[in-house]
Design a protein around this motif. Sequence first.
Motif, mmCIF file in Angstrom:
data_model
loop_
_atom_site.group_PDB
_atom_site.id
_atom_site.type_symbol
_atom_site.label_atom_id
_atom_site.label_comp_id
_atom_site.label_asym_id
_atom_site.label_seq_id
_atom_site.Cartn_x
_atom_site.Cartn_y
_atom_site.Cartn_z
ATOM 1 N N GLN A 267 0.836 -1.183 0.000
ATOM 2 C CA GLN A 267 0.000 0.000 0.000
ATOM 3 C C GLN A 267 0.884 1.251 0.000
ATOM 4 O OE1 GLN A 267 -3.120 0.322 -0.334
ATOM 5 N NE2 GLN A 267 -4.142 -1.554 0.310
ATOM 6 N N PRO A 268 0.380 2.349 -0.587
ATOM 7 C CA PRO A 268 1.184 3.580 -0.556
ATOM 8 C C PRO A 268 1.291 4.116 0.856
ATOM 9 C CG PRO A 268 -1.012 4.008 -1.436
ATOM 10 C CD PRO A 268 -0.887 2.517 -1.292
ATOM 11 N N GLY A 269 2.290 4.967 1.058
ATOM 12 C CA GLY A 269 2.511 5.543 2.366
ATOM 13 C C GLY A 269 3.127 6.918 2.250
ATOM 14 N N MET A 270 3.580 7.451 3.369
ATOM 15 C CA MET A 270 4.132 8.800 3.391
ATOM 16 C C MET A 270 5.392 8.926 2.545
ATOM 17 S SD MET A 270 2.016 10.545 5.142
ATOM 18 C CE MET A 270 2.909 12.038 5.541
ATOM 19 N N GLN A 271 6.089 7.821 2.302
ATOM 20 C CA GLN A 271 7.264 7.887 1.449
ATOM 21 C C GLN A 271 6.908 8.169 -0.004
ATOM 22 O OE1 GLN A 271 6.111 5.169 2.859
ATOM 23 N NE2 GLN A 271 5.834 3.601 1.272
ATOM 24 N N ASP A 272 5.617 8.004 -0.349
ATOM 25 C CA ASP A 272 5.177 8.252 -1.723
ATOM 26 C C ASP A 272 4.632 9.659 -1.908
ATOM 27 O OD1 ASP A 272 5.652 5.554 -2.647
ATOM 28 O OD2 ASP A 272 3.931 4.956 -1.433
ATOM 29 N N LEU A 273 4.726 10.532 -0.904
ATOM 30 C CA LEU A 273 4.218 11.893 -1.055
ATOM 31 C C LEU A 273 4.931 12.673 -2.161
ATOM 32 C CD1 LEU A 273 3.451 13.251 2.542
ATOM 33 C CD2 LEU A 273 1.880 12.481 0.777
ATOM 34 N N PRO A 274 6.257 12.576 -2.321
ATOM 35 C CA PRO A 274 6.876 13.303 -3.431
ATOM 36 C C PRO A 274 6.290 12.929 -4.785
ATOM 37 C CG PRO A 274 8.546 12.600 -1.873
ATOM 38 C CD PRO A 274 7.282 11.962 -1.438
ATOM 39 N N ALA A 275 6.038 11.655 -5.021
ATOM 40 C CA ALA A 275 5.436 11.248 -6.295
ATOM 41 C C ALA A 275 4.027 11.791 -6.430
ATOM 42 C CB ALA A 275 5.439 9.727 -6.406
ATOM 43 N N LEU A 276 3.269 11.828 -5.323
ATOM 44 C CA LEU A 276 1.918 12.376 -5.364
ATOM 45 C C LEU A 276 1.944 13.863 -5.689
ATOM 46 C CD1 LEU A 276 -1.135 12.060 -4.828
ATOM 47 C CD2 LEU A 276 -0.677 12.512 -2.412
ATOM 48 N N VAL A 277 2.856 14.608 -5.062
ATOM 49 C CA VAL A 277 2.987 16.042 -5.348
ATOM 50 C C VAL A 277 3.389 16.258 -6.801
ATOM 51 C CG1 VAL A 277 4.329 18.103 -4.788
ATOM 52 C CG2 VAL A 277 3.458 16.656 -2.956
ATOM 53 N N GLU A 278 4.260 15.394 -7.316
ATOM 54 C CA GLU A 278 4.674 15.496 -8.726
ATOM 55 C C GLU A 278 3.469 15.280 -9.649
ATOM 56 O OE1 GLU A 278 7.419 16.286 -11.694
ATOM 57 O OE2 GLU A 278 7.664 16.404 -9.516
ATOM 58 N N GLN A 279 2.605 14.333 -9.315
ATOM 59 C CA GLN A 279 1.404 14.122 -10.118
ATOM 60 C C GLN A 279 0.513 15.358 -10.099
ATOM 61 O OE1 GLN A 279 -0.597 10.630 -8.675
ATOM 62 N NE2 GLN A 279 0.983 9.214 -9.397
ATOM 63 N N MET A 280 0.344 15.965 -8.939
ATOM 64 C CA MET A 280 -0.483 17.161 -8.848
ATOM 65 C C MET A 280 0.089 18.287 -9.695
ATOM 66 S SD MET A 280 -3.159 16.618 -6.893
ATOM 67 C CE MET A 280 -3.216 15.060 -7.767
ATOM 68 N N ARG A 281 1.393 18.434 -9.696
ATOM 69 C CA ARG A 281 2.017 19.475 -10.514
ATOM 70 C C ARG A 281 1.801 19.217 -12.003
ATOM 71 N NH1 ARG A 281 7.858 20.268 -7.481
ATOM 72 N NH2 ARG A 281 7.117 21.595 -5.764
ATOM 73 N N GLU A 282 1.949 17.963 -12.384
ATOM 74 C CA GLU A 282 1.726 17.640 -13.791
ATOM 75 C C GLU A 282 0.269 17.870 -14.192
ATOM 76 O OE1 GLU A 282 2.988 13.662 -14.319
ATOM 77 O OE2 GLU A 282 5.136 14.118 -14.162
ATOM 78 N N ALA A 283 -0.663 17.722 -13.238
ATOM 79 C CA ALA A 283 -2.072 17.960 -13.529
ATOM 80 C C ALA A 283 -2.418 19.443 -13.530
ATOM 81 C CB ALA A 283 -2.940 17.237 -12.504
ATOM 82 N N PRO A 299 3.345 3.333 11.976
ATOM 83 C CA PRO A 299 2.476 2.154 11.904
ATOM 84 C C PRO A 299 1.816 2.071 10.534
ATOM 85 C CG PRO A 299 2.119 3.335 13.965
ATOM 86 C CD PRO A 299 3.015 4.198 13.128
ATOM 87 N N PRO A 300 1.685 0.868 9.976
ATOM 88 C CA PRO A 300 1.144 0.754 8.611
ATOM 89 C C PRO A 300 -0.203 1.438 8.431
ATOM 90 C CG PRO A 300 2.043 -1.354 9.331
ATOM 91 C CD PRO A 300 2.066 -0.447 10.517
ATOM 92 N N GLY A 301 -1.101 1.287 9.415
ATOM 93 C CA GLY A 301 -2.414 1.903 9.278
ATOM 94 C C GLY A 301 -2.340 3.417 9.262
ATOM 95 N N VAL A 302 -1.544 4.005 10.161
ATOM 96 C CA VAL A 302 -1.381 5.455 10.194
ATOM 97 C C VAL A 302 -0.701 5.940 8.926
ATOM 98 C CG1 VAL A 302 -0.291 7.358 11.432
ATOM 99 C CG2 VAL A 302 -1.340 5.482 12.707
ATOM 100 N N ASP A 303 0.278 5.185 8.440
ATOM 101 C CA ASP A 303 0.997 5.555 7.223
ATOM 102 C C ASP A 303 0.038 5.658 6.036
ATOM 103 O OD1 ASP A 303 3.245 6.253 5.801
ATOM 104 O OD2 ASP A 303 3.791 4.183 5.324
ATOM 105 N N LEU A 304 -0.815 4.657 5.866
ATOM 106 C CA LEU A 304 -1.767 4.667 4.756
ATOM 107 C C LEU A 304 -2.820 5.754 4.955
ATOM 108 C CD1 LEU A 304 -3.011 3.456 2.193
ATOM 109 C CD2 LEU A 304 -4.185 1.788 3.649
ATOM 110 N N ALA A 305 -3.342 5.907 6.193
ATOM 111 C CA ALA A 305 -4.369 6.913 6.439
ATOM 112 C C ALA A 305 -3.846 8.323 6.181
ATOM 113 C CB ALA A 305 -4.875 6.790 7.882
ATOM 114 N N ALA A 306 -2.610 8.595 6.591
ATOM 115 C CA ALA A 306 -2.036 9.920 6.354
ATOM 116 C C ALA A 306 -1.848 10.180 4.864
ATOM 117 C CB ALA A 306 -0.710 10.041 7.098
#
Length: 429
Positions: A267-283, A299-306
């Motif tokens: 599952q995605p987590g906080m380590q994937d925020l840079p890629a998410l921000v990059e997608q938003m910029r491209e959009a 914790p995995p649940g907190v990581d995914l929820a955040a």
Amino acid sequence: MRTTPGSTRSWLRAHSLVSDSILAVVLTTASLWWIVSAGDAGWLRSAPPRPADALNLILAAACTLPVALRRDRPFVLLVATCVPQAVLDALHYDPGLSEFGGLVLLYSVAAYRGLTLSAAALLVSFCSYLASALTGIITPSWTDHVVVIAVLLLCWVCGRALRLRRAYLSELVQRADRLERAREADTRAARAEERSRIARELHDVVAHHVSVMTVQAAAARKMLDTKPDVARDALTAIEEMGRTAMAEMRSIVGVLRTDGPAERGPQPGMQDLPALVEQMREAGLRTQLWIEGERRGLPPGVDLAAYRLVQEALTNSLRHAGPSARAWVTVRHEPDELSINVEDDGRGAAEESLRIGGKGHGLVGIRERVALYGGVLRIGPRTGGGFEVRAHFPLGNRPLGDSPLNHSPLNHSPLDHSPLKQSPLEDRA
């Protein structure tokens, strides 16, 4: 010993009246044969009995035939059989095996009735025997007294033991039924929780990717004639976003398959925020990311929820903030708390009210995710325009009431970004 279904023994247990009638007939036949053929003085009698006649046989049969109804009214029948038994003793007739009818009925009362009634039945049997002994109808010795009392107690104890065993087995069956119902209820609750989780995941994935694809498609349509290269890049981004969305949805819906366990990727987590921000910029949403504090494992649940919270907040900014809006994502890693703040400077208060009071499931899903892990969430407009989503996830033992969000107003001044440490991802605009 277990009985095989369909066997004679199991059939007799199912038809108790038939088995009890057979017992009564056998006991009565044996008693009458004893009276006609034996003709001795009897077990407890000192004088020889009177010659057997029709009255003798009728009274003896009246003591044993009620055994056929021993499961229906055993106490009443026990009391009733004391009358012909007393008449047999009073007329000095040979009782035959009539005493065994009273023992069977005493056992039946103890086995099929409550403690009070069974104790009363034991008292009736003792009183009947005592009355015969005191009137001199029978002349037992002290040894005979002990034997009779022991036999009466043995019948009563055996009946009570059978009743207690039957009650214990019934309780075990009821407990097994309750456990089975509880297990089914837990299974239904787990399925409902899993469906709710899948619905949240699907909403987050579909809302985010479809929103980005819609913006990219609109940009490609506008640039198709004037800037075909830009339109081509937008279409390529739409294709990649569609593939990513399909892959994520396939992994989420895979848990609903019944032909085997689904193979799910991480599952995605906080380590994937840079890629998410990059997608938003491209959009087209000018987005900046700040990360404060020392990054550490969550914790995995907190990581995914955040991650889903940031994804949903940026998706709403992309859809509602307007074409010239900017967005800021601030993540603070504290020793006992993870703080997330997502802001944009989009449209005015009317549009913000629409975003807060809308009927979509995005904000509801965010609230559920944050509440699931004991977090605190504030959603509302910013002073000076725009929208803000702020959440705190507790990671330590600090009470939720000490969270800074509980002491800060919803509408506050814009963040001062000067002291923040900016990540290498810069705003392209």
